[in-house]
Scaffold this motif. Structure first.
Motif, PDB file in Angstrom:
ATOM      1  N   ASP A  38       0.815  -1.221   0.000  1.00 41.65           N
ATOM      2  CA  ASP A  38       0.000   0.000   0.000  1.00 41.65           C
ATOM      3  C   ASP A  38       0.847   1.268   0.000  1.00 41.65           C
ATOM      4  N   SER A  39       1.816   1.352   0.918  1.00 41.39           N
ATOM      5  CA  SER A  39       2.588   2.586   1.085  1.00 41.39           C
ATOM      6  C   SER A  39       3.890   2.600   0.282  1.00 41.39           C
ATOM      7  N   ARG A  41       6.607   1.582   1.445  1.00 45.87           N
ATOM      8  CA  ARG A  41       7.701   1.673   2.409  1.00 45.87           C
ATOM      9  C   ARG A  41       8.486   0.367   2.456  1.00 45.87           C
TER      10      ARG A  41
END
Length: 186
Positions: A38-39, A41
């Protein structure tokens, strides 16, 4: 060169790097990187005698744990590409693991950082971060190269950058140390 390396004390990594965590992980065998779906990261997957764990590389928080992985996939040496199944947000994917069974992590970044493992007083390995392209480090310690980690209490398993170049991970048989260039958001 050996004398120069022995004389260099452990110092904090320079800007833009910041130390995130030093997490104890008993029986650590290896680590690998993944991206949060999702991010985006960086995530660090840890494989140990006690199972698999997944850490957020920006905060150091443990975000998933599997204490009882399938024995066929519990260590990366079970498959040719040295990978283990992902967990938590990366379940359904496989993560390549570097460490006791082989493999490796990135040693350079696109923006010019280099990470090296040296052993001027073997078996105690040292991790060097540099912005000068690596050994023999023509400049003074603390200006273009930094001794950021000294493995004098546990066996070094792996050290390297994430594929994004935003995370440094150093894994020993007893812990995981992380540095990032990202700012944690709350």
């Amino acid at each position: 060169m050996r004398d120069r390396l022995l004389a260099a004390p452990v110092v904090p990594a320079p800007e833009p790097w910041r130390r995130v965590a030093c997490e104890p992980v008993g029986g650590l065998l290896g680590i690998g990187f993944a991206s949060h779906p999702d991010s985006g990261r960086d995530l660090v997957m840890v494989v140990s005698h006690d199972g698999h764990g997944l850490f957020d590389a920006v905060t150091g928080a443990k975000i998933a744990r599997n204490r009882d992985p399938d024995p066929a996939d519990s260590t990366p040496d079970a498959v040719a590409d040295l990978s283990c199944p992902g967990l938590g947000p990366i379940a359904g994917s496989r993560v390549r693991i570097a460490g006791l069974f082989g493999g490796g992590l990135h040693t350079t970044t696109e923006d010019g950082w280099t990470l090296e493992v040296v052993a001027p007083a073997w078996p105690n390995e040292r991790v060097l971060l540099s912005g000068d392209g690596g050994l023999p480090h023509p400049g003074p310690h603390g200006e273009r190269w930094w001794h950021i980690f000294h493995s004098n209490y546990s066996e070094l398993r792996a050290a390297g950058f994430s594929p994004s170049g935003r995370t440094i991970a150093v894994a020993t048989s007893s812990d995981l140390s992380l540095w990032t260039t990202e700012v944690a958001s709350h």
